[in-house]
Design an enzyme around this catalytic site. Structure first.
Site, PDB file in Angstrom:
ATOM      1  CG  HIS A 243      83.633  12.421   4.484  1.00 40.18           C
ATOM      2  ND1 HIS A 243      83.107  11.166   4.333  1.00 40.18           N
ATOM      3  CD2 HIS A 243      84.848  12.383   3.885  1.00 40.18           C
ATOM      4  CE1 HIS A 243      83.943  10.404   3.662  1.00 40.18           C
ATOM      5  NE2 HIS A 243      85.024  11.117   3.396  1.00 40.18           N
TER       6      HIS A 243
ATOM      7  CE1 TYR B 106      75.379   7.677   7.141  1.00 38.58           C
ATOM      8  CE2 TYR B 106      74.545   5.778   8.343  1.00 38.58           C
ATOM      9  CZ  TYR B 106      75.420   6.842   8.239  1.00 38.58           C
ATOM     10  OH  TYR B 106      76.340   7.064   9.234  1.00 38.58           O
TER      11      TYR B 106
ATOM     12  N   PRO C 249      74.450   1.315  15.544  1.00 36.13           N
ATOM     13  CG  PRO C 249      75.366  -0.212  14.039  1.00 36.13           C
ATOM     14  CD  PRO C 249      74.422  -0.119  15.195  1.00 36.13           C
TER      15      PRO C 249
ATOM     16  CE  LYS D 233      75.704  11.542  16.724  1.00 40.35           C
ATOM     17  NZ  LYS D 233      76.767  12.109  15.922  1.00 40.35           N
TER      18      LYS D 233
ATOM     19  CE1 TYR E 202      75.852  10.231  10.323  1.00 40.59           C
ATOM     20  CE2 TYR E 202      77.646  11.713   9.728  1.00 40.59           C
ATOM     21  CZ  TYR E 202      77.099  10.441   9.765  1.00 40.59           C
ATOM     22  OH  TYR E 202      77.803   9.374   9.247  1.00 40.59           O
TER      23      TYR E 202
HETATM   24  C1  PHB Z   1      81.709   2.511   9.663  1.00 38.38           C
HETATM   25  O1  PHB Z   1      82.464   3.075   8.853  1.00 38.38           O
HETATM   26  O2  PHB Z   1      81.995   1.413  10.169  1.00 38.38           O
HETATM   27  C2  PHB Z   1      80.425   3.168  10.029  1.00 38.38           C
HETATM   28  C3  PHB Z   1      80.153   4.425   9.528  1.00 38.38           C
HETATM   29  C4  PHB Z   1      78.955   5.039   9.840  1.00 38.38           C
HETATM   30  C5  PHB Z   1      78.046   4.397  10.658  1.00 38.38           C
HETATM   31  C6  PHB Z   1      78.325   3.147  11.187  1.00 38.38           C
HETATM   32  C7  PHB Z   1      79.537   2.519  10.859  1.00 38.38           C
HETATM   33  O3  PHB Z   1      76.859   5.001  10.937  1.00 38.38           O
END
Ligand code: PHB
Ligand code: APR
Length: 402
Positions: free
Chosen positions: A77, A205, A297, A301, A388
Protein backbone atom coordinates in the site's frame (compact mmCIF):
# COMPACT_ATOMS: atom_id res chain seq x y z
CA UNK A 1 9.43 -37.20 38.61
CA UNK A 2 12.68 -37.58 36.66
CA UNK A 3 14.86 -34.70 35.62
CA UNK A 4 16.83 -34.27 32.37
CA UNK A 5 19.61 -31.82 31.67
CA UNK A 6 20.78 -30.48 28.31
CA UNK A 7 22.78 -27.52 27.02
CA UNK A 8 22.32 -24.94 24.28
CA UNK A 9 23.64 -21.47 23.48
CA UNK A 10 20.41 -19.46 23.74
CA UNK A 11 17.11 -20.37 25.38
CA UNK A 12 14.27 -18.41 23.80
CA UNK A 13 11.14 -18.17 25.93
CA UNK A 14 8.01 -17.68 23.78
CA UNK A 15 7.10 -18.75 20.25
CA UNK A 16 5.27 -15.62 19.12
CA UNK A 17 6.74 -13.65 16.21
CA UNK A 18 9.65 -12.38 18.38
CA UNK A 19 10.82 -15.78 19.62
CA UNK A 20 10.34 -17.55 16.28
CA UNK A 21 12.10 -14.82 14.30
CA UNK A 22 15.02 -14.74 16.74
CA UNK A 23 15.28 -18.51 16.46
CA UNK A 24 15.36 -18.27 12.69
CA UNK A 25 17.97 -15.47 12.56
CA UNK A 26 20.21 -17.30 15.05
CA UNK A 27 19.82 -20.57 13.21
CA UNK A 28 21.11 -18.91 10.03
CA UNK A 29 24.17 -17.74 11.96
CA UNK A 30 24.85 -21.25 13.22
CA UNK A 31 23.90 -20.32 16.80
CA UNK A 32 21.96 -23.03 18.65
CA UNK A 33 18.73 -22.11 20.38
CA UNK A 34 15.83 -23.93 22.02
CA UNK A 35 12.39 -22.30 21.99
CA UNK A 36 10.11 -22.94 24.98
CA UNK A 37 6.44 -22.04 24.47
CA UNK A 38 3.69 -22.40 27.07
CA UNK A 39 0.87 -22.90 24.56
CA UNK A 40 0.31 -25.33 21.68
CA UNK A 41 1.34 -24.34 18.14
CA UNK A 42 -2.34 -24.31 17.09
CA UNK A 43 -3.21 -21.95 19.89
CA UNK A 44 -0.39 -19.58 18.89
CA UNK A 45 -1.61 -19.66 15.26
CA UNK A 46 -5.20 -19.01 16.33
CA UNK A 47 -4.45 -15.55 17.73
CA UNK A 48 -5.55 -12.75 15.42
CA UNK A 49 -3.24 -9.77 15.53
CA UNK A 50 -2.34 -6.82 13.29
CA UNK A 51 -0.91 -7.03 9.80
CA UNK A 52 0.92 -3.91 8.62
CA UNK A 53 4.64 -4.35 7.91
CA UNK A 54 7.13 -1.54 7.51
CA UNK A 55 9.64 -1.87 4.67
CA UNK A 56 12.39 -2.40 7.30
CA UNK A 57 10.44 -5.36 8.71
CA UNK A 58 10.03 -6.87 5.25
CA UNK A 59 13.80 -6.50 4.80
CA UNK A 60 14.47 -8.36 8.07
CA UNK A 61 12.07 -11.17 7.12
CA UNK A 62 13.83 -11.43 3.77
CA UNK A 63 17.19 -11.55 5.55
CA UNK A 64 15.76 -14.36 7.70
CA UNK A 65 14.81 -16.29 4.55
CA UNK A 66 11.06 -16.35 5.30
CA UNK A 67 9.67 -13.80 2.85
CA UNK A 68 8.65 -15.95 -0.16
CA UNK A 69 4.93 -16.15 0.70
CA UNK A 70 4.98 -12.60 2.02
CA UNK A 71 6.14 -11.40 -1.40
CA UNK A 72 3.62 -13.58 -3.23
CA UNK A 73 0.57 -12.79 -1.09
CA UNK A 74 1.32 -9.52 0.74
CA UNK A 75 -0.32 -6.36 -0.57
CA UNK A 76 1.76 -3.21 -0.94
CA UNK A 77 0.00 0.00 0.00
CA UNK A 78 1.32 3.40 -1.02
CA UNK A 79 -1.04 5.42 1.17
CA UNK A 80 -3.49 5.41 4.08
CA UNK A 81 -6.62 7.44 4.51
CA UNK A 82 -7.77 9.53 7.47
CA UNK A 83 -11.42 10.63 7.76
CA UNK A 84 -12.70 13.39 9.96
CA UNK A 85 -15.89 15.46 9.85
CA UNK A 86 -16.81 14.38 6.35
CA UNK A 87 -13.31 15.22 5.07
CA UNK A 88 -11.10 12.44 3.68
CA UNK A 89 -7.41 12.78 3.36
CA UNK A 90 -4.98 10.35 1.81
CA UNK A 91 -1.52 10.37 3.37
CA UNK A 92 0.69 9.69 0.36
CA UNK A 93 3.17 7.35 2.03
CA UNK A 94 5.14 6.46 -1.09
CA UNK A 95 5.20 9.93 -2.61
CA UNK A 96 6.25 11.54 0.67
CA UNK A 97 8.83 8.99 1.85
CA UNK A 98 9.72 6.78 -1.11
CA UNK A 99 8.59 3.79 0.95
CA UNK A 100 5.36 1.88 1.45
CA UNK A 101 3.84 -0.66 3.84
CA UNK A 102 2.91 -4.30 3.19
CA UNK A 103 -0.32 -5.85 4.39
CA UNK A 104 0.35 -9.41 5.56
CA UNK A 105 -1.20 -10.89 8.71
CA UNK A 106 0.91 -11.63 11.77
CA UNK A 107 -0.67 -15.09 11.80
CA UNK A 108 0.82 -15.74 8.35
CA UNK A 109 4.27 -14.56 9.47
CA UNK A 110 4.02 -16.84 12.48
CA UNK A 111 3.07 -19.75 10.23
CA UNK A 112 5.99 -19.06 7.85
CA UNK A 113 8.40 -18.91 10.78
CA UNK A 114 7.03 -22.11 12.34
CA UNK A 115 7.36 -23.92 8.99
CA UNK A 116 10.95 -22.69 8.58
CA UNK A 117 11.83 -23.89 12.08
CA UNK A 118 10.35 -27.33 11.52
CA UNK A 119 12.20 -27.56 8.17
CA UNK A 120 15.51 -26.64 9.84
CA UNK A 121 15.08 -29.29 12.52
CA UNK A 122 15.80 -26.73 15.27
CA UNK A 123 14.17 -27.67 18.60
CA UNK A 124 10.96 -26.10 19.92
CA UNK A 125 9.01 -27.30 22.93
CA UNK A 126 5.32 -26.42 22.88
CA UNK A 127 3.12 -26.74 25.97
CA UNK A 128 6.18 -26.32 28.17
CA UNK A 129 4.88 -25.83 31.71
CA UNK A 130 6.40 -23.89 34.61
CA UNK A 131 9.20 -22.29 32.62
CA UNK A 132 11.55 -20.92 35.30
CA UNK A 133 14.74 -18.88 34.93
CA UNK A 134 17.76 -19.58 37.14
CA UNK A 135 20.96 -17.56 37.57
CA UNK A 136 20.07 -15.10 34.80
CA UNK A 137 22.48 -12.66 36.45
CA UNK A 138 25.43 -15.10 36.28
CA UNK A 139 27.52 -16.26 33.31
CA UNK A 140 25.85 -19.69 33.22
CA UNK A 141 22.09 -19.28 33.35
CA UNK A 142 19.69 -22.20 33.29
CA UNK A 143 16.05 -22.55 32.37
CA UNK A 144 13.83 -25.33 33.68
CA UNK A 145 10.41 -26.47 32.49
CA UNK A 146 8.09 -29.44 32.73
CA UNK A 147 6.89 -31.52 29.80
CA UNK A 148 4.61 -34.55 30.20
CA UNK A 149 5.41 -34.60 33.90
CA UNK A 150 9.19 -34.66 33.36
CA UNK A 151 11.29 -31.74 34.59
CA UNK A 152 13.94 -30.58 32.13
CA UNK A 153 16.75 -28.15 32.72
CA UNK A 154 18.69 -26.40 29.95
CA UNK A 155 22.03 -24.77 30.68
CA UNK A 156 22.76 -21.88 28.31
CA UNK A 157 24.81 -18.73 27.68
CA UNK A 158 21.85 -16.38 27.24
CA UNK A 159 18.10 -16.22 27.79
CA UNK A 160 15.90 -14.30 25.34
CA UNK A 161 12.65 -13.15 26.96
CA UNK A 162 10.28 -13.18 23.96
CA UNK A 163 7.32 -14.21 26.08
CA UNK A 164 4.98 -11.26 25.67
CA UNK A 165 3.45 -8.86 28.14
CA UNK A 166 2.28 -11.58 30.57
CA UNK A 167 5.43 -13.67 30.33
CA UNK A 168 7.70 -15.07 33.01
CA UNK A 169 10.95 -13.34 32.00
CA UNK A 170 10.21 -9.74 32.95
CA UNK A 171 8.30 -11.06 35.98
CA UNK A 172 11.51 -12.83 37.17
CA UNK A 173 13.37 -9.54 37.56
CA UNK A 174 13.18 -7.84 40.97
CA UNK A 175 11.08 -4.68 40.74
CA UNK A 176 13.94 -2.50 42.00
CA UNK A 177 16.00 -3.46 38.94
CA UNK A 178 13.37 -2.29 36.42
CA UNK A 179 11.65 0.97 35.67
CA UNK A 180 8.28 0.84 33.94
CA UNK A 181 6.29 3.52 32.10
CA UNK A 182 2.62 3.01 31.43
CA UNK A 183 -0.52 4.66 30.06
CA UNK A 184 -3.87 2.90 29.97
CA UNK A 185 -6.52 4.34 27.64
CA UNK A 186 -10.16 4.60 28.70
CA UNK A 187 -11.58 2.49 25.84
CA UNK A 188 -10.94 -0.68 23.85
CA UNK A 189 -11.06 -1.85 20.24
CA UNK A 190 -13.69 -4.31 19.14
CA UNK A 191 -12.26 -6.17 16.13
CA UNK A 192 -14.04 -8.32 13.56
CA UNK A 193 -12.51 -10.59 10.94
CA UNK A 194 -14.83 -11.40 8.02
CA UNK A 195 -14.73 -12.84 4.53
CA UNK A 196 -15.59 -9.97 2.25
CA UNK A 197 -13.76 -8.42 -0.64
CA UNK A 198 -12.54 -5.14 0.93
CA UNK A 199 -14.53 -2.22 -0.47
CA UNK A 200 -11.57 0.05 0.37
CA UNK A 201 -8.27 0.02 -1.53
CA UNK A 202 -6.14 1.13 1.44
CA UNK A 203 -6.55 1.31 5.22
CA UNK A 204 -9.03 3.93 6.42
CA UNK A 205 -8.72 5.43 9.93
CA UNK A 206 -11.86 7.38 10.93
CA UNK A 207 -12.38 9.82 13.77
CA UNK A 208 -16.15 10.19 14.01
CA UNK A 209 -18.46 11.76 16.59
CA UNK A 210 -19.45 8.21 17.62
CA UNK A 211 -15.82 7.11 18.10
CA UNK A 212 -12.88 5.73 16.17
CA UNK A 213 -13.20 3.09 13.45
CA UNK A 214 -10.61 1.37 11.24
CA UNK A 215 -11.15 -0.41 7.94
CA UNK A 216 -8.29 -2.84 7.32
CA UNK A 217 -7.79 -6.07 5.42
CA UNK A 218 -5.89 -9.34 5.44
CA UNK A 219 -6.20 -10.32 1.78
CA UNK A 220 -8.25 -9.60 -1.32
CA UNK A 221 -11.09 -11.60 0.19
CA UNK A 222 -10.82 -10.90 3.92
CA UNK A 223 -11.33 -7.73 5.95
CA UNK A 224 -10.35 -6.78 9.48
CA UNK A 225 -12.41 -3.94 10.94
CA UNK A 226 -12.46 -2.23 14.32
CA UNK A 227 -14.61 0.18 16.31
CA UNK A 228 -13.69 1.96 19.53
CA UNK A 229 -15.85 0.60 22.39
CA UNK A 230 -16.19 1.02 26.16
CA UNK A 231 -13.72 -1.09 28.13
CA UNK A 232 -16.52 -2.79 30.04
CA UNK A 233 -18.22 -4.07 26.87
CA UNK A 234 -18.33 -7.80 26.24
CA UNK A 235 -18.21 -9.44 22.83
CA UNK A 236 -21.64 -11.03 23.43
CA UNK A 237 -23.17 -7.55 23.49
CA UNK A 238 -22.01 -7.00 19.92
CA UNK A 239 -23.97 -9.01 17.37
CA UNK A 240 -22.55 -8.88 13.84
CA UNK A 241 -25.48 -6.68 12.87
CA UNK A 242 -24.71 -4.19 15.65
CA UNK A 243 -21.02 -4.15 14.74
CA UNK A 244 -21.59 -3.46 11.05
CA UNK A 245 -24.23 -0.79 11.77
CA UNK A 246 -21.79 1.02 14.03
CA UNK A 247 -18.90 0.58 11.62
CA UNK A 248 -20.98 2.02 8.74
CA UNK A 249 -22.11 4.97 10.83
CA UNK A 250 -18.50 5.84 11.74
CA UNK A 251 -17.01 5.31 8.28
CA UNK A 252 -19.43 7.55 6.42
CA UNK A 253 -21.72 7.06 3.48
CA UNK A 254 -19.66 5.93 0.59
CA UNK A 255 -17.99 3.12 2.53
CA UNK A 256 -21.24 2.33 4.37
CA UNK A 257 -23.05 1.74 1.09
CA UNK A 258 -20.48 -0.82 -0.03
CA UNK A 259 -20.08 -2.81 3.19
CA UNK A 260 -21.97 -6.08 3.20
CA UNK A 261 -22.41 -7.26 6.76
CA UNK A 262 -20.53 -10.55 6.34
CA UNK A 263 -20.62 -12.97 9.31
CA UNK A 264 -17.67 -12.61 11.65
CA UNK A 265 -15.01 -15.34 11.71
CA UNK A 266 -13.46 -13.86 14.82
CA UNK A 267 -14.57 -11.10 17.15
CA UNK A 268 -12.64 -9.82 20.16
CA UNK A 269 -12.16 -6.78 22.38
CA UNK A 270 -8.65 -5.55 23.20
CA UNK A 271 -7.72 -2.84 25.69
CA UNK A 272 -5.29 -0.13 24.57
CA UNK A 273 -2.09 0.38 26.50
CA UNK A 274 1.30 2.06 26.19
CA UNK A 275 4.03 0.34 28.22
CA UNK A 276 7.83 0.32 28.29
CA UNK A 277 10.28 -1.35 30.67
CA UNK A 278 13.85 -0.10 31.06
CA UNK A 279 16.42 -1.48 30.66
CA UNK A 280 15.96 -4.46 28.33
CA UNK A 281 19.00 -6.34 29.59
CA UNK A 282 19.33 -7.99 32.99
CA UNK A 283 22.63 -9.84 33.24
CA UNK A 284 22.40 -12.66 30.68
CA UNK A 285 18.67 -12.16 30.02
CA UNK A 286 17.39 -9.90 27.23
CA UNK A 287 13.80 -8.81 26.69
CA UNK A 288 12.35 -8.34 23.19
CA UNK A 289 8.92 -7.63 21.67
CA UNK A 290 5.78 -7.42 23.80
CA UNK A 291 7.73 -8.62 26.86
CA UNK A 292 9.47 -5.24 26.79
CA UNK A 293 6.86 -2.85 25.43
CA UNK A 294 3.25 -2.47 24.38
CA UNK A 295 1.91 0.14 21.98
CA UNK A 296 -1.75 0.90 21.32
CA UNK A 297 -2.53 -0.60 17.89
CA UNK A 298 -3.43 2.70 16.23
CA UNK A 299 -0.01 3.20 14.62
CA UNK A 300 0.41 -0.50 13.67
CA UNK A 301 3.81 -0.56 15.38
CA UNK A 302 3.67 -3.59 17.75
CA UNK A 303 4.86 -6.25 15.35
CA UNK A 304 7.36 -3.93 13.64
CA UNK A 305 8.99 -3.05 16.96
CA UNK A 306 9.20 -6.72 17.88
CA UNK A 307 10.99 -7.36 14.59
CA UNK A 308 13.52 -4.55 15.10
CA UNK A 309 14.29 -5.62 18.71
CA UNK A 310 14.94 -9.15 17.55
CA UNK A 311 17.08 -7.97 14.66
CA UNK A 312 19.28 -5.98 17.06
CA UNK A 313 19.44 -8.89 19.51
CA UNK A 314 20.51 -11.37 16.85
CA UNK A 315 23.26 -8.95 15.71
CA UNK A 316 24.50 -8.60 19.28
CA UNK A 317 24.56 -12.39 19.84
CA UNK A 318 26.24 -12.93 16.45
CA UNK A 319 28.98 -10.46 17.41
CA UNK A 320 29.48 -12.22 20.73
CA UNK A 321 29.82 -15.66 19.14
CA UNK A 322 32.08 -14.32 16.35
CA UNK A 323 34.45 -13.11 19.10
CA UNK A 324 33.70 -9.49 18.29
CA UNK A 325 33.08 -8.88 21.97
CA UNK A 326 30.30 -7.67 24.20
CA UNK A 327 29.80 -4.17 22.89
CA UNK A 328 26.63 -4.86 20.90
CA UNK A 329 25.19 -6.80 23.84
CA UNK A 330 25.99 -3.84 26.11
CA UNK A 331 24.34 -1.45 23.67
CA UNK A 332 21.28 -3.62 22.96
CA UNK A 333 19.06 -1.92 25.47
CA UNK A 334 19.80 1.66 24.51
CA UNK A 335 19.72 0.88 20.80
CA UNK A 336 16.25 -0.67 21.08
CA UNK A 337 14.88 1.89 23.49
CA UNK A 338 15.55 4.79 21.18
CA UNK A 339 13.41 3.23 18.47
CA UNK A 340 10.83 1.96 20.98
CA UNK A 341 10.22 5.42 22.43
CA UNK A 342 9.78 6.94 18.99
CA UNK A 343 7.20 4.28 18.10
CA UNK A 344 5.54 4.84 21.49
CA UNK A 345 5.33 8.55 20.71
CA UNK A 346 3.80 7.97 17.29
CA UNK A 347 1.30 5.36 18.54
CA UNK A 348 0.25 7.65 21.39
CA UNK A 349 -0.11 10.56 18.95
CA UNK A 350 -2.26 8.54 16.51
CA UNK A 351 -4.38 7.25 19.40
CA UNK A 352 -4.90 10.74 20.80
CA UNK A 353 -5.89 12.25 17.45
CA UNK A 354 -8.32 9.58 16.32
CA UNK A 355 -10.39 8.49 19.34
CA UNK A 356 -13.19 10.04 21.34
CA UNK A 357 -11.78 10.71 24.80
CA UNK A 358 -13.90 11.61 27.78
CA UNK A 359 -12.38 15.04 28.11
CA UNK A 360 -12.82 18.73 28.26
CA UNK A 361 -13.76 21.05 25.42
CA UNK A 362 -10.18 22.31 25.15
CA UNK A 363 -8.83 18.82 24.44
CA UNK A 364 -11.48 18.24 21.79
CA UNK A 365 -10.60 21.54 20.07
CA UNK A 366 -6.93 20.55 20.16
CA UNK A 367 -7.76 17.26 18.46
CA UNK A 368 -9.82 19.03 15.78
CA UNK A 369 -7.07 21.55 15.20
CA UNK A 370 -4.39 18.87 14.98
CA UNK A 371 -6.35 16.89 12.36
CA UNK A 372 -7.17 19.97 10.30
CA UNK A 373 -3.52 20.97 10.44
CA UNK A 374 -2.58 17.46 9.27
CA UNK A 375 -5.00 17.71 6.33
CA UNK A 376 -3.73 21.13 5.31
CA UNK A 377 0.01 20.93 5.98
CA UNK A 378 2.35 18.93 3.71
CA UNK A 379 4.96 19.13 6.50
CA UNK A 380 2.59 17.48 9.00
CA UNK A 381 1.69 14.80 6.43
CA UNK A 382 5.34 14.08 5.78
CA UNK A 383 5.97 13.65 9.49
CA UNK A 384 3.06 11.23 9.81
CA UNK A 385 4.11 9.32 6.69
CA UNK A 386 7.73 9.04 7.88
CA UNK A 387 6.57 7.46 11.13
CA UNK A 388 3.88 5.26 9.60
CA UNK A 389 6.24 3.65 7.08
CA UNK A 390 8.74 3.24 9.91
CA UNK A 391 11.86 5.02 11.07
CA UNK A 392 15.03 3.34 9.80
CA UNK A 393 16.78 0.64 11.78
CA UNK A 394 20.10 1.87 13.14
CA UNK A 395 23.32 0.42 11.83
CA UNK A 396 25.30 -1.74 14.22
CA UNK A 397 28.19 -0.11 16.04
CA UNK A 398 26.79 3.43 15.93
CA UNK A 399 27.55 4.76 19.38
CA UNK A 400 24.71 6.41 21.10
CA UNK A 401 24.59 8.92 23.93
CA UNK A 402 23.69 7.35 27.26
C1 PHB B 1 -5.10 -4.69 11.41
O1 PHB B 1 -5.21 -4.93 10.19
O2 PHB B 1 -5.42 -5.52 12.27
C2 PHB B 1 -4.59 -3.36 11.83
C3 PHB B 1 -4.17 -2.47 10.87
C4 PHB B 1 -3.71 -1.22 11.25
C5 PHB B 1 -3.67 -0.88 12.58
C6 PHB B 1 -4.07 -1.78 13.56
C7 PHB B 1 -4.54 -3.04 13.17
O3 PHB B 1 -3.24 0.36 12.94
N1 APR C 1 6.50 -19.73 29.20
C1 APR C 1 6.60 -19.97 27.86
N2 APR C 1 6.00 -19.20 26.92
C2 APR C 1 5.30 -18.15 27.37
C3 APR C 1 5.18 -17.82 28.73
C4 APR C 1 5.82 -18.67 29.67
N3 APR C 1 5.74 -18.44 30.98
N4 APR C 1 4.43 -16.71 28.85
C5 APR C 1 4.07 -16.35 27.62
N5 APR C 1 4.58 -17.21 26.71
C6 APR C 1 4.40 -17.18 25.24
C7 APR C 1 2.98 -16.84 24.83
O1 APR C 1 2.13 -17.98 24.89
C8 APR C 1 3.18 -16.33 23.43
O2 APR C 1 3.04 -17.35 22.46
O3 APR C 1 5.18 -16.16 24.67
C9 APR C 1 4.61 -15.80 23.42
C10 APR C 1 4.68 -14.30 23.25
O4 APR C 1 4.16 -13.96 21.99
P1 APR C 1 3.46 -12.56 21.68
O5 APR C 1 2.57 -12.17 22.80
O6 APR C 1 2.90 -12.66 20.32
O7 APR C 1 4.68 -11.51 21.72
P2 APR C 1 5.83 -11.25 20.65
O8 APR C 1 6.32 -12.51 20.07
O9 APR C 1 6.77 -10.29 21.29
O10 APR C 1 5.06 -10.54 19.46
C11 APR C 1 4.80 -9.20 19.39
O11 APR C 1 2.47 -9.53 19.08
O12 APR C 1 0.93 -8.55 20.50
C12 APR C 1 1.53 -8.47 19.27
O13 APR C 1 1.54 -6.17 18.80
C13 APR C 1 2.29 -7.26 19.15
O14 APR C 1 2.46 -7.75 16.95
C14 APR C 1 3.21 -7.70 18.12
C15 APR C 1 3.63 -9.04 18.49
Amino acid sequence: MTSRETRTQVVIVGAGPSGLLLGQLLQRQGIDAVILERRSADYVLGRIRAGVLEQGSVDVLEHAGVAARLHAEGMRHDGVEIRFRGRRHRIELKALTGRNVTIYGQTEITRDLMDARVASGAPSVYEAEDVTLHDWDATSPRVSYREHGVVHEIACDFIAGCDGYHGVCRASIPLERQRTFERVYPFGWLGVLADMSPPWAELVYANSECGFALASMRSRTRVRCYVQCPLEDRVEQWSDQRFWDEFRRRMGEEIADRVIGAPSIEKSIAPLRSFVVEPLRFGRMFLAGDAAHIVPPTGAKGLNLAISDVFYLHEALRDFYCARGDRALDEYSIRCLRRIWRAERFSWWMTRQLHQFPGDAFSRRMQETELEYLFDSPAAQESMAENYVGLPLEQAGVSMPV
